[in-house]
Design a protein around this motif. Structure first.
Motif, PDB file in Angstrom:
ATOM      1  N   ARG A 273       0.829  -1.206   0.000  1.00 54.32           N
ATOM      2  CA  ARG A 273       0.000   0.000   0.000  1.00 54.32           C
ATOM      3  C   ARG A 273       0.864   1.258   0.000  1.00 54.32           C
ATOM      4  O   ARG A 273       0.484   2.278  -0.574  1.00 54.32           O
ATOM      5  CB  ARG A 273      -0.927  -0.001   1.203  1.00 54.32           C
ATOM      6  CG  ARG A 273      -1.978  -1.113   1.183  1.00 54.32           C
ATOM      7  CD  ARG A 273      -2.941  -0.968   2.347  1.00 54.32           C
ATOM      8  NE  ARG A 273      -3.935  -2.019   2.359  1.00 54.32           N
ATOM      9  CZ  ARG A 273      -3.771  -3.199   2.967  1.00 54.32           C
ATOM     10  NH1 ARG A 273      -2.635  -3.443   3.605  1.00 54.32           N
ATOM     11  NH2 ARG A 273      -4.720  -4.110   2.943  1.00 54.32           N
TER      12      ARG A 273
ATOM     13  N   GLU B 293      -2.027  -2.479  -5.563  1.00 47.13           N
ATOM     14  CA  GLU B 293      -3.206  -3.215  -5.108  1.00 47.13           C
ATOM     15  C   GLU B 293      -2.908  -4.704  -5.161  1.00 47.13           C
ATOM     16  O   GLU B 293      -2.077  -5.144  -5.963  1.00 47.13           O
ATOM     17  CB  GLU B 293      -4.420  -2.894  -5.987  1.00 47.13           C
ATOM     18  CG  GLU B 293      -4.817  -1.428  -5.977  1.00 47.13           C
ATOM     19  CD  GLU B 293      -6.104  -1.164  -6.749  1.00 47.13           C
ATOM     20  OE1 GLU B 293      -6.863  -2.139  -6.968  1.00 47.13           O
ATOM     21  OE2 GLU B 293      -6.326  -0.001  -7.125  1.00 47.13           O
TER      22      GLU B 293
ATOM     23  N   PRO C 260      -5.700   0.050 -11.770  1.00 49.55           N
ATOM     24  CA  PRO C 260      -5.140  -0.740 -10.671  1.00 49.55           C
ATOM     25  C   PRO C 260      -3.898  -1.496 -11.123  1.00 49.55           C
ATOM     26  O   PRO C 260      -3.863  -2.069 -12.219  1.00 49.55           O
ATOM     27  CB  PRO C 260      -6.275  -1.700 -10.310  1.00 49.55           C
ATOM     28  CG  PRO C 260      -7.127  -1.773 -11.521  1.00 49.55           C
ATOM     29  CD  PRO C 260      -6.995  -0.464 -12.234  1.00 49.55           C
TER      30      PRO C 260
ATOM     31  N   SER D  37       2.590  -7.060  -3.857  1.00 49.96           N
ATOM     32  CA  SER D  37       1.201  -7.189  -3.420  1.00 49.96           C
ATOM     33  C   SER D  37       0.617  -8.562  -3.722  1.00 49.96           C
ATOM     34  O   SER D  37      -0.498  -8.870  -3.310  1.00 49.96           O
ATOM     35  CB  SER D  37       0.344  -6.115  -4.091  1.00 49.96           C
ATOM     36  OG  SER D  37       0.396  -6.223  -5.501  1.00 49.96           O
TER      37      SER D  37
END
Length: 321
Positions: free
Chosen positions: A6, A11, A87, A110
């Motif tokens: 983050r 994401e 994203p 992520s």
């Protein structure tokens, strides 16, 4: 020191896959090794308004340096959002140990893949669960694998393929709590997927359908899904390269897969071929050139064109954000 994905503006893949399954498309997962490849991926996906998973293999991570990769990912997010709010996930491709996956999670990835497909079924379950238990503490998503793809690409190689056994998928997913599952239905790693002169065997959609029936609504991943676009092979060979007999997965079969439970499709070889074609053509047309910007720039442009085409016409991910 540990970093959260983050903090990098990234994401994880959870909402990406949910949206893909609802929209009947696949999120592109493009491998990269250097700055120009990363720029092409980001510009191509921002221009086509597609979500994207930036993939880094173990070998690419060693090549680029983990600290530099972390800052490149941050820059990629900032670069993309200047054009389109797409994203972006940063994913470890074919992680082979718990230690490697943990280090990537601690460095801001992520999403990670733990590939235990070369192990026994029980050992694969145990290793995958170990990675999942750690990753989920930090809300990092995990991809597992059942079945073995033939071919060679980076640190992954196998002489033969083993189709995924649908009888194993329910137990694997329930035991490991993995977030997505890579399966083997006839794709393969590398640019030489099939025998020249012979019909390209269709993907085993019957296996995919049975897996969908066993784990309905669960995100499925295809590796080894480059189409080996003839245009790039021709450019390479016309400018001093020697690539013979390269064949890939037909685009129409990939589009069919993307409309099913397959919500992530990996593309590496096609990107390498497009980039190499650009470099070879630029250097052949101007042999006196020694400015990297003047041969890496055209390579970047060819790769960006490829990515836009894949997103629009193969994966169906364009204009989804």
């Amino acid at each position: 020191m540990s970093y959260s994905y983050r903090d990098l503006g990234l994401e994880n893949t959870r909402s990406m896959f949910r949206n893909a399954m609802e929209g009947k498309y696949a999120v592109p997962a493009y491998n990269f090794n250097n700055l120009e490849q990363l720029q092409a991926i980001i510009m191509g996906c921002a221009q086509s308004r597609s979500p994207v998973i930036l993939q880094v293999s173990k070998g690419a991570r060693n090549y680029a340096n983990s600290a530099l990769l972390r800052h490149m990912a941050m820059g990629a997010v900032e670069m993309a959002h200047a054009t389109a709010d797409i994203p972006i996930a940063l994913h470890l491709d074919h992680g082979d140990t718990f230690e490697l996956c943990k280090d990537c999670i601690d460095n801001g990835f992520s999403s990670v893949m733990i590939d235990g497909s070369h192990l026994s079924f029980q050992e694969n379950k145990e290793l995958t669960k170990q990675v999942v238990d750690y990753a989920h503490r930090y809300d990092v998503t995990v991809e597992g694998e059942l079945g073995v793809l033939a071919g060679i690409e980076d640190d992954v190689s196998s002489e033969v393929s083993h189709y995924t056994n649908p009888d194993e998928v329910e137990e694997f997913v329930k035991y490991t709590h993995v977030d997505s599952l890579a399966i083997s239905i006839g794709t393969s790693h590398g640019a030489f997927k099939f025998q020249p002169g012979e019909p390209v065997p269709p993907l085993r959609f019957d296996i995919l359908e049975e897996i969908e029936r066993r784990i309905p609504g669960f995100p499925i991943v295809l590796h080894g899904a480059s189409s080996v676009v003839p245009r790039y092979i021709d450019i390479i060979n016309a400018h001093g390269g020697v690539i013979e007999g390269a064949m890939g997965v037909p685009e129409e079969q990939l589009r069919q897969a993307a409309a099913s439970a397959v919500c992530k499709i990996n593309i590496d070889s096609d990107g390498r071929l497009a980039f190499t074609a650009g470099v070879r053509q630029a250097m052949a047309e101007d042999p006196s050139n020694f400015d990297p910007r003047k041969y890496l720039g055209p390579a970047r442009e060819l790769l960006q064109e490829l990515i836009i085409h894949k997103n629009q016409y193969v994966l169906g991910s364009a204009n989804r954000v």
